[in-house]
Design a protein around this motif. Structure first.
Motif, PDB file in Angstrom:
ATOM      1  N   LEU A 128       2.982  17.442 -49.401  1.00 53.30           N
ATOM      2  CA  LEU A 128       2.367  17.039 -50.667  1.00 53.30           C
ATOM      3  C   LEU A 128       2.972  17.803 -51.841  1.00 53.30           C
ATOM      4  CD1 LEU A 128      -1.379  16.830 -49.552  1.00 53.30           C
ATOM      5  CD2 LEU A 128       0.141  14.917 -50.087  1.00 53.30           C
ATOM      6  N   THR A 129       3.232  19.090 -51.640  1.00 53.47           N
ATOM      7  CA  THR A 129       3.824  19.906 -52.697  1.00 53.47           C
ATOM      8  C   THR A 129       5.204  19.394 -53.084  1.00 53.47           C
ATOM      9  OG1 THR A 129       2.627  21.859 -51.910  1.00 53.47           O
ATOM     10  CG2 THR A 129       4.526  22.244 -53.346  1.00 53.47           C
ATOM     11  N   VAL A 130       6.030  19.140 -52.071  1.00 55.39           N
ATOM     12  CA  VAL A 130       7.383  18.632 -52.325  1.00 55.39           C
ATOM     13  C   VAL A 130       7.321  17.263 -52.997  1.00 55.39           C
ATOM     14  CG1 VAL A 130       9.518  17.841 -51.216  1.00 55.39           C
ATOM     15  CG2 VAL A 130       8.431  19.964 -50.459  1.00 55.39           C
ATOM     16  N   GLY A 131       6.409  16.406 -52.536  1.00 58.13           N
ATOM     17  CA  GLY A 131       6.263  15.080 -53.133  1.00 58.13           C
ATOM     18  C   GLY A 131       5.891  15.135 -54.598  1.00 58.13           C
ATOM     19  N   VAL A 132       4.957  16.026 -54.937  1.00 57.17           N
ATOM     20  CA  VAL A 132       4.527  16.168 -56.342  1.00 57.17           C
ATOM     21  C   VAL A 132       5.685  16.681 -57.197  1.00 57.17           C
ATOM     22  CG1 VAL A 132       3.044  17.494 -57.896  1.00 57.17           C
ATOM     23  CG2 VAL A 132       2.084  16.472 -55.826  1.00 57.17           C
ATOM     24  N   ILE A 133       6.429  17.657 -56.673  1.00 55.48           N
ATOM     25  CA  ILE A 133       7.555  18.220 -57.429  1.00 55.48           C
ATOM     26  C   ILE A 133       8.573  17.137 -57.775  1.00 55.48           C
ATOM     27  CG2 ILE A 133       9.588  19.714 -57.237  1.00 55.48           C
ATOM     28  CD1 ILE A 133       7.809  21.701 -55.685  1.00 55.48           C
ATOM     29  N   PHE A 134       8.936  16.312 -56.795  1.00 53.08           N
ATOM     30  CA  PHE A 134       9.961  15.297 -57.062  1.00 53.08           C
ATOM     31  C   PHE A 134       9.438  14.143 -57.903  1.00 53.08           C
ATOM     32  CE2 PHE A 134      12.152  17.069 -53.205  1.00 53.08           C
ATOM     33  CZ  PHE A 134      13.151  17.667 -53.955  1.00 53.08           C
ATOM     34  N   THR A 135       8.170  13.841 -57.776  1.00 52.20           N
ATOM     35  CA  THR A 135       7.593  12.807 -58.645  1.00 52.20           C
ATOM     36  C   THR A 135       7.686  13.238 -60.101  1.00 52.20           C
ATOM     37  OG1 THR A 135       6.054  12.091 -56.908  1.00 52.20           O
ATOM     38  CG2 THR A 135       5.524  11.470 -59.176  1.00 52.20           C
ATOM     39  N   ALA A 161       7.467  10.347 -46.238  1.00 47.37           N
ATOM     40  CA  ALA A 161       8.846  10.822 -46.106  1.00 47.37           C
ATOM     41  C   ALA A 161       9.818   9.878 -46.816  1.00 47.37           C
ATOM     42  CB  ALA A 161       9.223  10.943 -44.630  1.00 47.37           C
ATOM     43  N   PHE A 162       9.571   8.560 -46.692  1.00 49.60           N
ATOM     44  CA  PHE A 162      10.413   7.585 -47.384  1.00 49.60           C
ATOM     45  C   PHE A 162      10.341   7.777 -48.900  1.00 49.60           C
ATOM     46  CE2 PHE A 162      10.259   3.526 -49.735  1.00 49.60           C
ATOM     47  CZ  PHE A 162      11.610   3.187 -49.655  1.00 49.60           C
ATOM     48  N   LEU A 163       9.136   7.982 -49.413  1.00 44.94           N
ATOM     49  CA  LEU A 163       8.975   8.147 -50.862  1.00 44.94           C
ATOM     50  C   LEU A 163       9.705   9.385 -51.364  1.00 44.94           C
ATOM     51  CD1 LEU A 163       5.205   7.161 -51.269  1.00 44.94           C
ATOM     52  CD2 LEU A 163       7.218   5.807 -51.898  1.00 44.94           C
ATOM     53  N   VAL A 164       9.622  10.491 -50.611  1.00 46.90           N
ATOM     54  CA  VAL A 164      10.315  11.715 -51.016  1.00 46.90           C
ATOM     55  C   VAL A 164      11.825  11.489 -51.044  1.00 46.90           C
ATOM     56  CG1 VAL A 164      10.891  14.079 -50.309  1.00 46.90           C
ATOM     57  CG2 VAL A 164       8.513  13.310 -50.276  1.00 46.90           C
ATOM     58  N   ASN A 165      12.360  10.848 -50.004  1.00 45.83           N
ATOM     59  CA  ASN A 165      13.799  10.603 -49.955  1.00 45.83           C
ATOM     60  C   ASN A 165      14.241   9.604 -51.016  1.00 45.83           C
ATOM     61  OD1 ASN A 165      15.169  12.070 -47.594  1.00 45.83           O
ATOM     62  ND2 ASN A 165      13.297  11.300 -46.662  1.00 45.83           N
ATOM     63  N   ALA A 166      13.397   8.592 -51.278  1.00 39.13           N
ATOM     64  CA  ALA A 166      13.716   7.635 -52.342  1.00 39.13           C
ATOM     65  C   ALA A 166      13.734   8.341 -53.694  1.00 39.13           C
ATOM     66  CB  ALA A 166      12.705   6.496 -52.344  1.00 39.13           C
ATOM     67  N   LEU A 167      12.784   9.260 -53.928  1.00 38.58           N
ATOM     68  CA  LEU A 167      12.760  10.024 -55.166  1.00 38.58           C
ATOM     69  C   LEU A 167      14.031  10.871 -55.316  1.00 38.58           C
ATOM     70  CD1 LEU A 167       9.027  11.192 -55.166  1.00 38.58           C
ATOM     71  CD2 LEU A 167      10.068   9.633 -56.821  1.00 38.58           C
ATOM     72  N   LEU A 168      14.489  11.457 -54.216  1.00 38.22           N
ATOM     73  CA  LEU A 168      15.725  12.238 -54.252  1.00 38.22           C
ATOM     74  C   LEU A 168      16.919  11.366 -54.618  1.00 38.22           C
ATOM     75  CD1 LEU A 168      15.199  14.505 -51.126  1.00 38.22           C
ATOM     76  CD2 LEU A 168      15.793  15.344 -53.393  1.00 38.22           C
ATOM     77  N   LEU A 169      17.009  10.193 -53.985  1.00 38.14           N
ATOM     78  CA  LEU A 169      18.124   9.301 -54.266  1.00 38.14           C
ATOM     79  C   LEU A 169      18.088   8.825 -55.719  1.00 38.14           C
ATOM     80  CD1 LEU A 169      19.573   6.711 -51.828  1.00 38.14           C
ATOM     81  CD2 LEU A 169      19.319   6.091 -54.225  1.00 38.14           C
TER      82      LEU A 169
END
Length: 434
Positions: free
Chosen positions: A171-178, A262-270
């Protein structure tokens, strides 16, 4: 008598009565293994392949990421079914099906895959330490030996608390990349166009190589083995068909939700890589992103050192947390194929020591140039992708066998689909090699 897979956590988590408790109480009780598996889809290998794909081809490879995660969901569901219905993990099931020379060869191949997974964590952690504390890469690499203590610290609390810690990390990583993607102001229409398939993925060798790296980073052998064991961590009566069906149902929901994350985090990175670096400067390494988030010419006048520090913090979190899952998966492979059991700290130390040898050799050969050093992550993902068919073909065959799974064996259409997915990955590997 064959030992249980990861005996110290097997059946260690109680679940509510199948006949009495509410849906959400059951769902929360079964949630957790999916988080441990999902964190393996967000390690530094995913970071670099997704960022590299975005910087070179903007949003075009989002379709590759989506297809990869859909195949991953399918394969993880087969892994879950094997573990829940038979109380046997994939390594144990394969070992029962092949002769000793084949078993040893498969063990060695999977050990190489585990080391490739570990390599991404080492390089990612070393780079994060370099960016935060200015430590030389060689010092950062050597310091990763101490993450054995991190693994032991987490394992001391039991599997349920580990699951919660990992979920908080996700959740922390997801919020950071969002937050960081929102600050980068991407073009939403172009992002949607990235989910439309195009032939250049197969005809352009460079694009194919990055695509294969994304596949290797998304669908990893160690996650397949891991899930077949973690699915057995819940305490249910495998002789009661109703409890087995309920365990399968909630385990699959747990997997689906966390893999979507996991998909959302990787999509945010891309998207971050495509927005910041496509036609604005070449992305050579993770440090480029770190300093790019500070650069007002790239991100805008509101950019601050806080955003780059958050990026680095997220990299450090995923590098450390992924070491837990790679340790557990390595133990599963060693126990299942060659019936050798080591304490987890010894297994962790062994894997890390063997992994450090090629990293240090290659590091000195390239004079620890960060750009070339990080290329090891890309090629580690390709190694994982090449190792995948040797995990997926047996998985599909075993879960399609009534001898192993009885009434829970895959229907014919699912077996055909599993072989089709695995064959596509194998063909892509061959295209890259030749």
């Amino acid at each position: 008598m064959e030992k249980k897979s990861l005996d110290e956590i097997n059946g260690s988590v109680a679940v509510p009565d199948v006949y009495k408790n509410a849906f959400w109480k059951k769902f929360l009780a079964y949630s957790g293994p999916g988080a441990l598996v999902a964190v393996g889809y967000m390690d530094p290998g995913n970071w670099l392949t997704s960022l590299a794909g975005g910087s070179q081809y903007r949003y075009q490879l989002l379709i590759v990421l989506l297809v990869s995660i859909l195949i991953a969901m399918f394969m993880q569901s087969l892994s879950i079914k094997l573990g829940v219905t038979t109380r046997v993990d994939l390594a144990q099931a394969i070992a029962r099906s092949v002769n000793k020379p084949t078993r040893i060869c498969l063990w060695l191949l999977n050990e190489i895959a585990m080391m490739a997974t570990d390599l991404t964590g080492v390089v990612g952690t070393a780079v994060a330490l370099n960016m935060i504390f200015k430590l030389p890469l060689i010092i950062g690499v050597l310091l990763t030996i101490t993450d054995v203590l991190v693994v032991l610290f987490f394992l001391h609390f039991g599997i349920r608390r580990i699951e919660i810690i990992v979920l908080i990390a996700i959740l922390t990583v997801g919020v950071i990349f969002t937050v960081e993607v929102c600050r980068a102001n991407p073009n939403f229409t172009q992002i949607m166009n990235g989910f439309i398939p195009h032939t250049a993925i197969l005809t352009n060798h460079s694009e194919l190589l990055i695509s294969l790296g994304i596949i290797g980073a998304t669908i990893m052998p160690h996650n397949i083995y891991l899930h077949s064991s973690l699915a057995q961590s819940r305490r249910y009566d495998e002789k009661d068909p109703i409890q087995v069906r309920e365990t399968l149902r909630f385990a699959n929901w747990d997997s689906f939700i966390h893999l979507v994350a996991a998909f959302l985090v990787n999509a945010l990175l891309l998207v971050l890589g495509g927005t910041l670096f496509f036609n604005k400067g070449n992305l050579g390494n993770l440090e480029d992103v770190f300093f790019g988030l500070k650069n007002p010419n790239i991100v805008g006048s509101l950019a601050s050192s806080l955003m780059s520090l958050l990026f680095d913090f997220a990299l450090l979190i995923t590098g450390l947390i992924s070491s837990i899952t790679s340790t557990l998966a390595g133990q599963i492979v060693m126990e299942g194929f060659i019936n050798i059991r080591l304490p987890l700290w010894q297994r962790r130390l062994l894997t890390r020591a063997v992994t450090l040898v090629p990293i240090i050799i290659i590091g000195f050969l390239v004079h620890f140039d960060e750009n070339q050093f990080e290329q090891m992550i890309i090629y580690a993902q390709v190694i994982l992708s090449i190792a995948l068919p040797f995990t997926l073909y047996p998985l599909v065959a075993i879960t399609g066998s009534k001898k192993f799974l009885g009434e829970h064996a895959n229907p014919l259409w699912k077996t055909i689909l599993g072989y089709l997915f695995t064959s596509v990955i194998t063909i892509l590997n061959l295209l890259v090699l030749f």
